[in-house]
Design a protein around this motif. Sequence first.
Motif, PDB file in Angstrom:
ATOM      1  N   UNK A 256      -0.532  -0.332  -5.055  1.00  0.00           N
ATOM      2  CA  UNK A 256      -0.544  -1.762  -5.405  1.00  0.00           C
ATOM      3  C   UNK A 256       0.673  -2.468  -4.836  1.00  0.00           C
ATOM      4  N   UNK A 257       0.561  -3.764  -4.642  1.00  0.00           N
ATOM      5  CA  UNK A 257       1.645  -4.547  -4.057  1.00  0.00           C
ATOM      6  C   UNK A 257       2.866  -4.530  -4.965  1.00  0.00           C
ATOM      7  N   UNK A 258       4.043  -4.494  -4.353  1.00  0.00           N
ATOM      8  CA  UNK A 258       5.296  -4.530  -5.091  1.00  0.00           C
ATOM      9  C   UNK A 258       5.604  -5.958  -5.531  1.00  0.00           C
ATOM     10  N   UNK A 259       6.230  -6.117  -6.698  1.00  0.00           N
ATOM     11  CA  UNK A 259       6.612  -7.467  -7.136  1.00  0.00           C
ATOM     12  C   UNK A 259       7.602  -8.093  -6.151  1.00  0.00           C
ATOM     13  N   UNK A 260       7.497  -9.400  -5.994  1.00  0.00           N
ATOM     14  CA  UNK A 260       8.441 -10.119  -5.145  1.00  0.00           C
ATOM     15  C   UNK A 260       8.108 -10.117  -3.672  1.00  0.00           C
ATOM     16  N   UNK A 261       6.930  -9.653  -3.297  1.00  0.00           N
ATOM     17  CA  UNK A 261       6.553  -9.679  -1.888  1.00  0.00           C
ATOM     18  C   UNK A 261       6.449 -11.099  -1.366  1.00  0.00           C
ATOM     19  N   UNK A 262       6.776 -11.276  -0.096  1.00  0.00           N
ATOM     20  CA  UNK A 262       6.808 -12.626   0.481  1.00  0.00           C
ATOM     21  C   UNK A 262       5.636 -12.905   1.419  1.00  0.00           C
TER      22      UNK A 262
END
Length: 327
Positions: free
Chosen positions: A105-111
Motif C-alpha cells: 500500500x502507498x506510504x503516507x505523505x506521498x507527493x
Amino acid sequence: MSVPALDTTTIAALVKDATTAPSMHNAQPWRFRFLRDSGTVELYADHERAIPHADPAGRALHIGCGAALFTLRVAAEHAGREPHVRLLPDPERPHLLATVDLSAPAQPGGTLAGLYPAIARRHTSRYPFADTPIPSPVRDDLREAARLEGAALDFPGPWHLRFLLDLVEDAERLDLMDPDRVADVEQWTRIGAETAADDGVPEYAFGPRRRGGRAPVRDFAGRRHPADLGTTDFEEKPQLSLLGTERDRPGDWLRAGQALQRVLLRATSHELVASVTTQALERRDLRWAAREPLSTMAHVHLALRLGYGPVGPTSPRRAVRDVLDFV
C-alpha cells in the motif's frame, strides 16, 4: 482510503493512464506485462515502434517509455499503491526497461498522487503561446521537478536561446533534404482517412503553419497537403527549457523520460501548455552544440517550449488490450 485489489480491472486502469504519456511522433513504443504472483508490472520497449533514422540509438524510445513509467507511478499512488521501481533490472534482457512492484500500500505523505488530475489535462500544444513570462517561482518548481527524477532543467539566456533557435532552423532545413527523415515523419503522421488510426500524429493535431515568429514547431505536413489548418504568427522569443542528464546511457534516458513527464504534469498544474522540440538534438553534429558551455548539464535530451496558450487536442492512444499482457 481502501486499497483496491490488484485485479485485471485495476491494472488495466493503471496502464491506460500510463499510455497517455508523450512519445516521439506518438509512436507509443511500450508494452506492459503484469505478473499476478508478485504484483509486479514489467515495462518493455517495443522496438517495432522505433523511429530508425531520427532515433537510431533509441534515446527517444527510452524517454517515451520513461514518461509512461512515471505516469504509471502517479496513477499507482493515486490508487493507493506504492510503486517500487527498478530500472533495467536484467542485463540479459535489455528490452525489459523497468519493473514496478505494486504489492504494498502507498506510504503516507506521498507527493505523486497530487499530480494525478494533470494526467488527463496534459496535451501537446502546437499553437502560438502568449508572450506572458513564466514567473520565477514556477520555473524553480519545474527545475525541482526535473531534479527529483535525477535530471536537470535549464532555461537558456538570451544569447543561448538565439543560438538554439538557429540550430533548430538548421535541422529543419537538413530534414527537408533527407528522404529518410521525411519517411520517418510520414510513417507516423495521419492525414485524411488515416486519422482514425490509434497512434501517430493526426492532422488535426498538427497545429497551424508558422507564418512568422521563431517558435520551434515541427512541420508535420511537409510536402503533403492536409486539410487547411491555416497559418499564423508564433512567438518571436519562445520560452524554451533544456532537459538533460550528466550521463548518456539507457538508464539516463529513462530518468530523463520520467523527469519530462514530472515537469509536464507540474507545468499543467500551473496552467502552462507545452510542446517538445528535438529536431536539432536528433543530429549528432548539432546536439553537442545545444548545451550551454558553463552548464553542469553534460547531455541535452530535449527542449521544451512552455507558455500560456491554447491546450492542444487529444492524440489517439492504442487500446489497453494491445499493450498489456497478464501472466
